[in-house]
Write a protein that holds these residues in place. Structure first.
Motif, PDB file in Angstrom:
ATOM      1  N   ILE A 199     -31.382  92.417 110.229  1.00  0.00           N
ATOM      2  CA  ILE A 199     -30.457  92.538 109.113  1.00  0.00           C
ATOM      3  C   ILE A 199     -31.226  92.940 107.862  1.00  0.00           C
ATOM      4  N   ARG A 200     -30.487  93.526 106.891  1.00  0.00           N
ATOM      5  CA  ARG A 200     -31.050  93.804 105.576  1.00  0.00           C
ATOM      6  C   ARG A 200     -29.899  93.985 104.589  1.00  0.00           C
ATOM      7  N   LEU A 201     -30.215  93.955 103.298  1.00  0.00           N
ATOM      8  CA  LEU A 201     -29.271  94.317 102.255  1.00  0.00           C
ATOM      9  C   LEU A 201     -29.465  95.780 101.899  1.00  0.00           C
ATOM     10  N   ILE A 202     -28.357  96.500 101.708  1.00  0.00           N
ATOM     11  CA  ILE A 202     -28.420  97.885 101.250  1.00  0.00           C
ATOM     12  C   ILE A 202     -27.549  98.027 100.007  1.00  0.00           C
ATOM     13  N   THR A 203     -27.814  99.064  99.218  1.00  0.00           N
ATOM     14  CA  THR A 203     -27.004  99.353  98.045  1.00  0.00           C
ATOM     15  C   THR A 203     -26.591 100.814  98.062  1.00  0.00           C
ATOM     16  N   ALA A 204     -25.473 101.105  97.381  1.00  0.00           N
ATOM     17  CA  ALA A 204     -24.989 102.485  97.325  1.00  0.00           C
ATOM     18  C   ALA A 204     -25.684 103.292  96.251  1.00  0.00           C
ATOM     19  N   GLY A 205     -26.279 102.581  95.264  1.00  0.00           N
ATOM     20  CA  GLY A 205     -26.836 103.304  94.132  1.00  0.00           C
ATOM     21  C   GLY A 205     -25.722 103.922  93.299  1.00  0.00           C
ATOM     22  N   GLY A 206     -26.097 104.782  92.357  1.00  0.00           N
ATOM     23  CA  GLY A 206     -25.113 105.417  91.509  1.00  0.00           C
ATOM     24  C   GLY A 206     -24.532 104.439  90.496  1.00  0.00           C
ATOM     25  N   PRO A 207     -23.658 104.927  89.611  1.00  0.00           N
ATOM     26  CA  PRO A 207     -23.064 104.053  88.595  1.00  0.00           C
ATOM     27  C   PRO A 207     -22.112 103.044  89.215  1.00  0.00           C
ATOM     28  N   ALA A 208     -21.802 102.009  88.444  1.00  0.00           N
ATOM     29  CA  ALA A 208     -20.833 101.018  88.897  1.00  0.00           C
ATOM     30  C   ALA A 208     -19.453 101.649  89.030  1.00  0.00           C
ATOM     31  N   ASN A 209     -18.596 101.031  89.851  1.00  0.00           N
ATOM     32  CA  ASN A 209     -17.218 101.501  89.993  1.00  0.00           C
ATOM     33  C   ASN A 209     -16.470 101.376  88.666  1.00  0.00           C
ATOM     34  N   ALA A 210     -15.255 101.906  88.652  1.00  0.00           N
ATOM     35  CA  ALA A 210     -14.425 101.828  87.440  1.00  0.00           C
ATOM     36  C   ALA A 210     -14.167 100.387  87.029  1.00  0.00           C
ATOM     37  N   ASP A 211     -14.135  99.467  88.029  1.00  0.00           N
ATOM     38  CA  ASP A 211     -13.906  98.055  87.706  1.00  0.00           C
ATOM     39  C   ASP A 211     -15.190  97.314  87.366  1.00  0.00           C
ATOM     40  N   GLY A 212     -16.301  98.053  87.272  1.00  0.00           N
ATOM     41  CA  GLY A 212     -17.568  97.451  86.888  1.00  0.00           C
ATOM     42  C   GLY A 212     -18.380  96.889  88.027  1.00  0.00           C
ATOM     43  N   ALA A 213     -17.930  97.048  89.272  1.00  0.00           N
ATOM     44  CA  ALA A 213     -18.629  96.475  90.426  1.00  0.00           C
ATOM     45  C   ALA A 213     -19.613  97.477  91.021  1.00  0.00           C
ATOM     46  N   TYR A 214     -20.774  96.970  91.404  1.00  0.00           N
ATOM     47  CA  TYR A 214     -21.710  97.729  92.222  1.00  0.00           C
ATOM     48  C   TYR A 214     -21.339  97.535  93.695  1.00  0.00           C
ATOM     49  N   LEU A 215     -21.695  98.501  94.527  1.00  0.00           N
ATOM     50  CA  LEU A 215     -21.477  98.391  95.965  1.00  0.00           C
ATOM     51  C   LEU A 215     -22.791  98.101  96.662  1.00  0.00           C
ATOM     52  N   ALA A 216     -22.788  97.019  97.421  1.00  0.00           N
ATOM     53  CA  ALA A 216     -23.921  96.669  98.273  1.00  0.00           C
ATOM     54  C   ALA A 216     -23.363  96.308  99.642  1.00  0.00           C
ATOM     55  N   GLY A 217     -24.229  95.936 100.571  1.00  0.00           N
ATOM     56  CA  GLY A 217     -23.744  95.576 101.889  1.00  0.00           C
ATOM     57  C   GLY A 217     -24.802  94.853 102.698  1.00  0.00           C
ATOM     58  N   LEU A 218     -24.343  93.969 103.573  1.00  0.00           N
ATOM     59  CA  LEU A 218     -25.217  93.347 104.562  1.00  0.00           C
ATOM     60  C   LEU A 218     -25.160  94.213 105.815  1.00  0.00           C
ATOM     61  N   GLU A 219     -26.254  94.885 106.110  1.00  0.00           N
ATOM     62  CA  GLU A 219     -26.313  95.752 107.285  1.00  0.00           C
ATOM     63  C   GLU A 219     -26.861  94.944 108.462  1.00  0.00           C
ATOM     64  N   ILE A 220     -26.090  94.918 109.552  1.00  0.00           N
ATOM     65  CA  ILE A 220     -26.438  94.129 110.741  1.00  0.00           C
ATOM     66  C   ILE A 220     -26.601  95.079 111.908  1.00  0.00           C
ATOM     67  N   ARG A 221     -27.731  95.006 112.578  1.00  0.00           N
ATOM     68  CA  ARG A 221     -27.972  95.849 113.754  1.00  0.00           C
ATOM     69  C   ARG A 221     -28.323  94.979 114.958  1.00  0.00           C
ATOM     70  N   PRO A 222     -27.323  94.582 115.742  1.00  0.00           N
ATOM     71  CA  PRO A 222     -27.638  93.839 116.960  1.00  0.00           C
ATOM     72  C   PRO A 222     -28.379  94.739 117.952  1.00  0.00           C
ATOM     73  N   ASP A 223     -29.218  94.127 118.766  1.00  0.00           N
ATOM     74  CA  ASP A 223     -29.839  94.868 119.869  1.00  0.00           C
ATOM     75  C   ASP A 223     -28.765  95.254 120.886  1.00  0.00           C
ATOM     76  N   PRO A 224     -29.053  96.236 121.769  1.00  0.00           N
ATOM     77  CA  PRO A 224     -28.067  96.615 122.784  1.00  0.00           C
ATOM     78  C   PRO A 224     -27.577  95.408 123.586  1.00  0.00           C
TER      79      PRO A 224
END
Length: 294
Positions: free
Chosen positions: A53-78
């Motif tokens: 797992i890791r945290l990722i971000t979208a970068g770029g300016p914040a949305n119109a509502d002031g929120a940044y976009l990030a995400g918990l990326e999960i990669r299970p093994d096969p």
């Protein structure tokens, strides 16, 4: 015919949630992963038996509502999977707390629509394959970088369930360049997050009744927006509840009727608040409902 997507998984020997987890803790292989230094754009990968797992971000300016976009990326093994916020009959729900963050007014992790997984031992709710759980981050000060810290608990499961507990850290800066691939992953996951049901929506739970008896059950009627597409229903109870999954009784055109045992439902003063997630094809709806329990 039950139209939900129900892939058959490898046999589980999982523990249980809440108090039932303690009784089966010996079946788990514990993995404690220490976080490394935060990097702009994404945190380092944290690996455990069953996935990473890791945290990722979208970068770029914040949305119109002031929120940044990030995400918990999960990669299970096969052939491994991970759980939704409510794991089903057994397992460990995915959680993230952001109390250790800096310059954060609020941070919320939201969940794309999950799938039901059936094996000879249990029926669980979650995800197979790479998954992103979006995180909506609102800074206290828009001109100051955000130090996002997520204390994450989740499980990777196959024949055994491997709980993973770790802190992930990443920085979000004002006007940081857009990371197009990560932004696309987060936005695609956001598009699969169930929407809140509004009056007149085609996809919704339209009726819930309680069938009394020695083993009281809920009868839940769902209105489908696409009767020919796969569908499923997930029901969460108040804190302290340990529910099974709804069972489809019948489908009649655009209506599907499910039943659910009230065994394990936490009731206060004869009432219980339910959260219902109805999935139909590429659409999903989220709905709250309070029932009277005799």
């Amino acid at each position: 015919m039950f139209k939900t997507k129900m892939p058959i998984s490898a046999p589980f020997r999982t523990g249980l949630t809440g108090p039932r987890l303690a009784g089966r803790l010996a079946t788990f292989v514990m993995a404690f992963v220490l976080a490394g230094p935060a990097l702009a754009g994404s945190s380092p990968w944290h690996e455990a038996m069953g996935g990473k797992i890791r945290l990722i971000t979208a970068g770029g300016p914040a949305n119109a509502d002031g929120a940044y976009l990030a995400g918990l990326e999960i990669r299970p093994d096969p052939h491994w999977k991970t759980y939704w916020r409510f794991p089903g009959d057994s397992g460990l729900g995915t959680e993230a707390a952001f109390a250790g963050s800096g310059n954060v007014a609020s941070a919320e992790m939201v969940f794309p629509a999950p799938e039901r997984h059936v094996d000879p031992y249990s029926t669980t709710i979650g995800y197979e394959g790479p998954t992103v759980l979006p995180v909506l981050v609102r800074p206290q000060s828009e001109d100051t970088p955000v130090a996002l810290a997520a204390d994450v608990t989740l499980g990777f499961c196959k024949e055994v369930c491997v709980p993973l507990m770790t802190r992930l850290e990443v920085e979000l800066r004002p006007n940081e360049p857009l990371d197009a691939p990560q932004a696309a992953s987060i936005k695609a996951a956001l598009a699969r997050v169930p929407h809140s049901v509004q009056s007149g929506d085609a996809l919704s739970v339209s009726r819930i009744s309680v069938e009394p008896g020695d083993t009281p059950r809920l009868k839940i009627t769902a209105q489908l927006s696409d009767p020919g597409a796969p569908f499923d229903l997930f029901v969460e109870g108040p804190a302290g509840s340990y529910l099974t999954l709804p069972v489809l009784e019948k489908q009649d055109g655009d209506q599907a009727v499910f039943s659910l045992s009230l065994d394990g439902l936490a009731v206060t003063d004869g009432k219980a608040a339910l959260r219902l997630t109805l999935v139909n094809g590429d659409e999903a709806a989220d709905q709250n409902w309070t029932i009277d329990v005799p």
